[in-house]
Structure formats: structure tokens, C-alpha cells
Design a protein around this motif. Structure first.
Motif, PDB file in Angstrom:
ATOM      1  N   PHE A  75      13.763 -41.584  -1.719  1.00 35.51           N
ATOM      2  CA  PHE A  75      13.541 -40.198  -2.630  1.00 35.51           C
ATOM      3  C   PHE A  75      15.060 -39.404  -2.933  1.00 35.51           C
ATOM      4  O   PHE A  75      15.333 -39.412  -3.898  1.00 35.51           O
ATOM      5  N   ALA A  76      15.541 -39.349  -1.575  1.00 33.37           N
ATOM      6  CA  ALA A  76      16.858 -38.656  -1.836  1.00 33.37           C
ATOM      7  C   ALA A  76      17.714 -39.872  -2.469  1.00 33.37           C
ATOM      8  O   ALA A  76      18.874 -39.081  -3.128  1.00 33.37           O
ATOM      9  N   GLY A  80      21.731 -37.733 -10.118  1.00 30.87           N
ATOM     10  CA  GLY A  80      22.701 -36.476  -9.963  1.00 30.87           C
ATOM     11  C   GLY A  80      23.939 -36.905 -10.132  1.00 30.87           C
ATOM     12  O   GLY A  80      24.784 -36.577 -11.253  1.00 30.87           O
ATOM     13  N   CYS A  89      17.177 -39.513  -6.274  1.00 31.45           N
ATOM     14  CA  CYS A  89      17.912 -38.007  -6.572  1.00 31.45           C
ATOM     15  C   CYS A  89      19.280 -38.217  -6.784  1.00 31.45           C
ATOM     16  O   CYS A  89      19.780 -37.518  -7.675  1.00 31.45           O
ATOM     17  N   THR A  90      20.105 -38.487  -5.668  1.00 33.83           N
ATOM     18  CA  THR A  90      21.526 -38.567  -5.616  1.00 33.83           C
ATOM     19  C   THR A  90      22.012 -39.373  -6.685  1.00 33.83           C
ATOM     20  O   THR A  90      23.100 -39.081  -7.386  1.00 33.83           O
ATOM     21  N   THR A 125      20.243 -34.156  -5.648  1.00 34.95           N
ATOM     22  CA  THR A 125      20.747 -34.071  -6.793  1.00 34.95           C
ATOM     23  C   THR A 125      21.929 -33.292  -7.220  1.00 34.95           C
ATOM     24  O   THR A 125      22.799 -33.715  -7.797  1.00 34.95           O
ATOM     25  N   ALA A 174      15.906 -33.636  -0.955  1.00 28.60           N
ATOM     26  CA  ALA A 174      16.220 -34.845  -1.906  1.00 28.60           C
ATOM     27  C   ALA A 174      16.288 -34.169  -3.293  1.00 28.60           C
ATOM     28  O   ALA A 174      17.364 -34.426  -4.040  1.00 28.60           O
ATOM     29  N   LEU A 175      15.400 -33.260  -3.837  1.00 28.91           N
ATOM     30  CA  LEU A 175      15.480 -32.712  -5.081  1.00 28.91           C
ATOM     31  C   LEU A 175      16.595 -31.643  -5.234  1.00 28.91           C
ATOM     32  O   LEU A 175      17.305 -31.759  -6.286  1.00 28.91           O
TER      33      LEU A 175
END
Length: 259
Positions: free
Chosen positions: A78-79, A86, A82-83, A143, A138-139
Motif C-alpha cells: 500500500f505504501a 504521489g 501511495c508513493t 503520498t 502510507a497515505l
């Protein structure tokens, strides 16, 4: 553009050194980007070529950490997403917005990171306080820092590392390993947009990529073997060097007027 074999050899060596430093502390771009500009590569193509070759270094270090069990990709999935989002957003937006605001803020952030690692008595897992949950990490961190890397970039590795230590409560070695995964993700996302625009110079980028891959692998080995003994001083040094470099670029005339 035509580049001599001598220049290509020098760029290969610079990329190897940068990959080695990047795997442990970040900041390898301080070596590679000026080297590309000095070789006569136009600025826009230098940025794109730098992302191309640095992606190989971060991939090399990431692969080594994964194979040695320091990182579980499923836990970071998930990280990573998100990365990527972003960084892709930042890379797209930087083509439309002036990045001068971030340029002004980042030296102070890098100095703060340096002071944290310099003054903190120990850098280890914090068992006394509850860490930020992986989803929120992660969020928020994935991001935002990913966006920053796609939009601007200097110090991304150091920022990820300090966030993993302070908010995720990881040891410095574990934080460094996770940092390389997300740093590769943001590099790859930004590189995608540069490739679409046709900016990277492949001949130079691929030669430097080999150097980055080798340097990244050697740096990752040192992280596992030496741990905090080498990482901590390098993070401090590279963060301070990046901060001084950015401050000099922004306020060169003011510094010259003093001296």
C-alpha cells in the motif's frame, strides 16, 4: 549528443560512488546531476537522465534488501502504491508550477534531519510509544514524500528514513531498507513521465545505470554489515551538504557580499 569515452568512464565512476552513498544515506544526486551538467547535458535532459540512472541504483539496493529479508514487499504494497501516485502527481504538476517555494523550505528541513540524527542519543525501535499505523504511514508519508520527490527531489531518502524512524519506530537499518523501496518507487514514477516526454539520453543514462547498480549493491552490503555505525554519520553529512548546497544556490550573492 556525442560524448567521449573518457567522459562516459568518468560518469560511470561518479554514478558508482553516488549509488554507494544513496544506498546508505541518500544524496547521490549531489554527485551525478552536477557531473551531467558539467558534461554538457542540457538541464532538462540532465534531470531526466539522472532519474534514469538513479532508478537503477535504488532498484539494486532494494533488490538486495528484499533478498536478505529486511523488507517484505507485501507489507509495503500500500505504501508503494501511495508513493507512486504521489510521485506521479508531483512529476506532472512540476511541469505547470514553480518549485521555488519548496526550494526555499527544503534546506531547513534537511538541517533539522541532520540535527535529529546528530543529537538523538540512539536511533532504534521505539517500544514506548505506539507507531503510526502502516495504512496512515502510507497515505500520509508515502503520498506526500513521493509527491515531493516527483515535484522537486533533494533529500528524499533522508526524509523517508527519518519518517520511518520517528513515526514507524524502525531501527535505522530497517528504515534504510524500507526507504530504498519507496525511493525506487518515486524514482520510477517520475522517470515514467520523463520517458513519455523523450528527455533521457539513453547512451549516458545506461552507462551510468551500470555504475549505479554496482554502487547500490555495494552500499546495501555495507548497510547490512555495518548498520548504524556507517549510516548515521552519512545521513548527517549528506543532509548538511544538501542543505548548504541549496542555501548557496539561493543566496549566493548575499554570501559573497558578506565575505
Amino acid at each position: 549528443m556525442e560524448v567521449s569515452l573518457e567522459i562516459l568512464a568518468l560518469l560511470f565512476l561518479v554514478a558508482g560512488a553516488a549509488g554507494f552513498i544513496d544506498a546508505m544515506a541518500g544524496g547521490g544526486g549531489l554527485l551525478t546531476l552536477p557531473a551531467l551538467l558539467a558534461a554538457g547535458v542540457p538541464p532538462a535532459q540532465a534531470l531526466a537522465t539522472n532519474k534514469l540512472q538513479s532508478s537503477f541504483g535504488s532498484f539494486s539496493a532494494s533488490l538486495y534488501f528484499v533478498r536478505h529479508g529486511l523488507v517484505n514487499l507485501k507489507e509495503m504494497a500500500f505504501a508503494i502504491v501511495c508513493t507512486y501516485i504521489g510521485a506521479a502527481t508531483g512529476a506532472e504538476l512540476v511541469q505547470r508550477i514553480d518549485a521555488s517555494v519548496l526550494t526555499t523550505l527544503i534546506p531547513g528541513l534537511l538541517i533539522a534531519i541532520s540535527l535529529y540524527f546528530l543529537l538523538a542519543p540512539q536511533t532504534r525501535k521505539n517500544v514506548d510509544k505506539k507507531p503510526l499505523s502502516p495504512i496512515w504511514f502510507a497515505l500520509i508519508i508515502g503520498t506526500c514524500v513521493g509527491f515531493y520527490d516527483g515535484f522537486f527531489g533533494p533529500g528524499t531518502g533522508s526524509i523517508f528514513t527519518v519518517c520511518f524512524v520517528l513515526l514507524g519506530h524502525f531501527s535505522l537499518v530497517e528504515a534504510t531498507a524500507r526507504t530504498k523501496i519507496l525511493n525506487f518507487t518515486s524514482n520510477f514514477a517520475a522517470l515514467t513521465f520523463f520517458l513519455i516526454a523523450g528527455l533521457p539520453i539513453w547512451k549516458i543514462g545506461l552507462v551510468m545505470a551500470v555504475g549505479q547498480f554496482i554502487g547500490g549493491r555495494l552500499g546495501a552490503k555495507v548497510v547490512i554489515a555495518k548498520g548504524q555505525k556507517w549510516i548515521r554519520p552519512l545521513v548527517i553529512t549528506m543532509s548538511m551538504v544538501m542543505a548548504i548546497k541549496l542555501l548557496w544556490e539561493q543566496h549566493q550573492q548575499w554570501f559573497l557580499s558578506i565575505f
